[in-house]
Scaffold this motif. Sequence first.
Motif, PDB file in Angstrom:
ATOM      1  N   VAL A  63      40.010  63.889  70.843  1.00 11.94           N
ATOM      2  CA  VAL A  63      40.552  62.598  70.421  1.00 11.94           C
ATOM      3  C   VAL A  63      41.917  62.439  71.080  1.00 11.94           C
ATOM      4  CG1 VAL A  63      41.423  61.218  68.498  1.00 11.94           C
ATOM      5  CG2 VAL A  63      39.314  62.545  68.235  1.00 11.94           C
ATOM      6  N   LEU A  64      42.079  61.343  71.804  1.00 11.37           N
ATOM      7  CA  LEU A  64      43.325  61.023  72.480  1.00 11.37           C
ATOM      8  C   LEU A  64      44.100  60.042  71.608  1.00 11.37           C
ATOM      9  CD1 LEU A  64      44.670  61.660  75.239  1.00 11.37           C
ATOM     10  CD2 LEU A  64      43.635  59.552  76.099  1.00 11.37           C
ATOM     11  N   VAL A  99      58.695  42.937  63.544  1.00 15.81           N
ATOM     12  CA  VAL A  99      58.679  43.943  62.481  1.00 15.81           C
ATOM     13  C   VAL A  99      59.497  45.146  62.939  1.00 15.81           C
ATOM     14  CG1 VAL A  99      57.229  45.497  61.123  1.00 15.81           C
ATOM     15  CG2 VAL A  99      56.406  43.193  61.708  1.00 15.81           C
ATOM     16  N   GLU A 100      60.358  45.653  62.056  1.00 16.69           N
ATOM     17  CA  GLU A 100      61.176  46.816  62.408  1.00 16.69           C
ATOM     18  C   GLU A 100      60.302  48.060  62.488  1.00 16.69           C
ATOM     19  OE1 GLU A 100      65.099  49.301  60.845  1.00 16.69           O
ATOM     20  OE2 GLU A 100      64.553  47.386  59.912  1.00 16.69           O
ATOM     21  N   ILE A 101      60.362  48.742  63.626  1.00 14.98           N
ATOM     22  CA  ILE A 101      59.546  49.928  63.864  1.00 14.98           C
ATOM     23  C   ILE A 101      60.470  51.095  64.194  1.00 14.98           C
ATOM     24  CG2 ILE A 101      57.748  50.952  65.322  1.00 14.98           C
ATOM     25  CD1 ILE A 101      56.694  48.155  65.837  1.00 14.98           C
ATOM     26  N   THR A 102      60.145  52.269  63.689  1.00 16.43           N
ATOM     27  CA  THR A 102      60.912  53.476  63.996  1.00 16.43           C
ATOM     28  C   THR A 102      60.912  53.711  65.504  1.00 16.43           C
ATOM     29  OG1 THR A 102      60.268  54.432  61.868  1.00 16.43           O
ATOM     30  CG2 THR A 102      61.066  55.963  63.555  1.00 16.43           C
ATOM     31  N   PRO A 103      62.055  54.125  66.078  1.00 13.02           N
ATOM     32  CA  PRO A 103      62.115  54.361  67.528  1.00 13.02           C
ATOM     33  C   PRO A 103      60.960  55.221  68.039  1.00 13.02           C
ATOM     34  CG  PRO A 103      64.311  54.517  66.601  1.00 13.02           C
ATOM     35  CD  PRO A 103      63.367  54.358  65.441  1.00 13.02           C
ATOM     36  N   PHE A 104      60.480  54.884  69.217  1.00 13.85           N
ATOM     37  CA  PHE A 104      59.324  55.538  69.808  1.00 13.85           C
ATOM     38  C   PHE A 104      59.488  57.058  69.866  1.00 13.85           C
ATOM     39  CE2 PHE A 104      57.073  57.143  73.590  1.00 13.85           C
ATOM     40  CZ  PHE A 104      55.785  56.751  73.300  1.00 13.85           C
ATOM     41  N   VAL A 105      60.668  57.523  70.276  1.00 15.82           N
ATOM     42  CA  VAL A 105      60.852  58.974  70.450  1.00 15.82           C
ATOM     43  C   VAL A 105      60.722  59.721  69.123  1.00 15.82           C
ATOM     44  CG1 VAL A 105      62.234  58.825  72.549  1.00 15.82           C
ATOM     45  CG2 VAL A 105      63.371  58.676  70.330  1.00 15.82           C
ATOM     46  N   ILE A 106      61.120  59.086  68.022  1.00 11.64           N
ATOM     47  CA  ILE A 106      60.989  59.745  66.715  1.00 11.64           C
ATOM     48  C   ILE A 106      59.542  59.719  66.250  1.00 11.64           C
ATOM     49  CG2 ILE A 106      61.695  59.693  64.293  1.00 11.64           C
ATOM     50  CD1 ILE A 106      64.374  58.591  65.162  1.00 11.64           C
ATOM     51  N   ARG A 107      58.849  58.600  66.467  1.00 11.27           N
ATOM     52  CA  ARG A 107      57.428  58.548  66.105  1.00 11.27           C
ATOM     53  C   ARG A 107      56.635  59.567  66.920  1.00 11.27           C
ATOM     54  NH1 ARG A 107      55.154  53.906  67.593  1.00 11.27           N
ATOM     55  NH2 ARG A 107      56.962  52.899  68.532  1.00 11.27           N
ATOM     56  N   LEU A 108      56.998  59.722  68.190  1.00 12.39           N
ATOM     57  CA  LEU A 108      56.335  60.716  69.041  1.00 12.39           C
ATOM     58  C   LEU A 108      56.602  62.127  68.518  1.00 12.39           C
ATOM     59  CD1 LEU A 108      54.718  61.401  71.575  1.00 12.39           C
ATOM     60  CD2 LEU A 108      56.847  61.282  72.897  1.00 12.39           C
ATOM     61  N   GLU A 109      57.811  62.388  68.088  1.00 15.18           N
ATOM     62  CA  GLU A 109      58.156  63.696  67.524  1.00 15.18           C
ATOM     63  C   GLU A 109      57.323  63.975  66.267  1.00 15.18           C
ATOM     64  OE1 GLU A 109      62.098  66.057  65.730  1.00 15.18           O
ATOM     65  OE2 GLU A 109      62.336  64.127  66.757  1.00 15.18           O
ATOM     66  N   ILE A 160      47.902  63.948  72.599  1.00 16.67           N
ATOM     67  CA  ILE A 160      48.725  62.741  72.548  1.00 16.67           C
ATOM     68  C   ILE A 160      48.838  62.142  73.947  1.00 16.67           C
ATOM     69  CG2 ILE A 160      51.021  61.808  72.031  1.00 16.67           C
ATOM     70  CD1 ILE A 160      51.349  64.135  70.054  1.00 16.67           C
ATOM     71  N   SER A 161      48.722  60.833  74.044  1.00 16.85           N
ATOM     72  CA  SER A 161      48.970  60.125  75.301  1.00 16.85           C
ATOM     73  C   SER A 161      50.137  59.159  75.117  1.00 16.85           C
ATOM     74  CB  SER A 161      47.732  59.348  75.747  1.00 16.85           C
ATOM     75  OG  SER A 161      48.037  58.559  76.883  1.00 16.85           O
ATOM     76  N   THR A 162      51.052  59.174  76.077  1.00 14.30           N
ATOM     77  CA  THR A 162      52.167  58.217  76.086  1.00 14.30           C
ATOM     78  C   THR A 162      51.962  57.184  77.196  1.00 14.30           C
ATOM     79  OG1 THR A 162      53.476  59.685  77.505  1.00 14.30           O
ATOM     80  CG2 THR A 162      53.782  59.888  75.117  1.00 14.30           C
ATOM     81  N   LEU A 163      50.715  56.998  77.582  1.00  8.09           N
ATOM     82  CA  LEU A 163      50.395  56.067  78.664  1.00  8.09           C
ATOM     83  C   LEU A 163      50.975  54.683  78.417  1.00  8.09           C
ATOM     84  CD1 LEU A 163      48.804  55.331  81.249  1.00  8.09           C
ATOM     85  CD2 LEU A 163      46.825  54.879  79.781  1.00  8.09           C
TER      86      LEU A 163
END
Length: 208
Positions: free
Chosen positions: A39-40, A53-63, A77-80
């Motif tokens: 699963v990707l 909509v306020e979203i948590t910064p990408f780098v923190i969600r990725l962490e 995980i894909s960051t494509l």
Amino acid sequence: MAGLTLLRVGVFGGTFDPPHMAHLALAEEALHQLNLSQVLWMITPNPPHKRGVEITPFVIRLEMLKEALKDYARFEISTLEAELPPPQYAVETVRLLREKLPDSELFYLMGEDSLRDLPLWHQPAKLVSLLDGIGVLRRPEVVLDWEILETSLPGLREKVFFFNAPLLQIASHEIRQRISSGQPYRYMVPEGVARIIEQYHLYQFPGN
């Protein structure tokens, strides 16, 4: 090549803000019931349906997502989508995945409510044509009108594969609300995700 076994990749897109136990249960059941090789997890930087909509910064969600999936060998995980200009649409993501994984079968994972609304997506016919299958999590409260779906997207039904998962009543927006209001949430997310939420004081909205 005769005898070659294709990898069957499930594509699971989302903001994962935060990733939680229902996400993991859904992905694991899809992996098993749809006979997926992996699963990707496609983490979305700027979802078009959440503009404003306020979203948590990408780098923190990725962490958080890395922490949630660290013990699952067949989850990747894909960051494509982070490489694409906003807004990021599923059709463009799948088109690029098709180029990067030409020898794989691509199965897009979604809930039955998303399948119902698929004709409203960006270039849905193109998306369906690019996919080998669509893995759909059954939701008892959703009623599909196949006549409408097939009229809008001919050939859709033959690409749909249903699967079931435990109906965990957990959603990211509910976890954010619980944290904001001081309610317990600990067992709704993996332990490492809870640590990151506490480390960054996430979802502590003004006035709480």
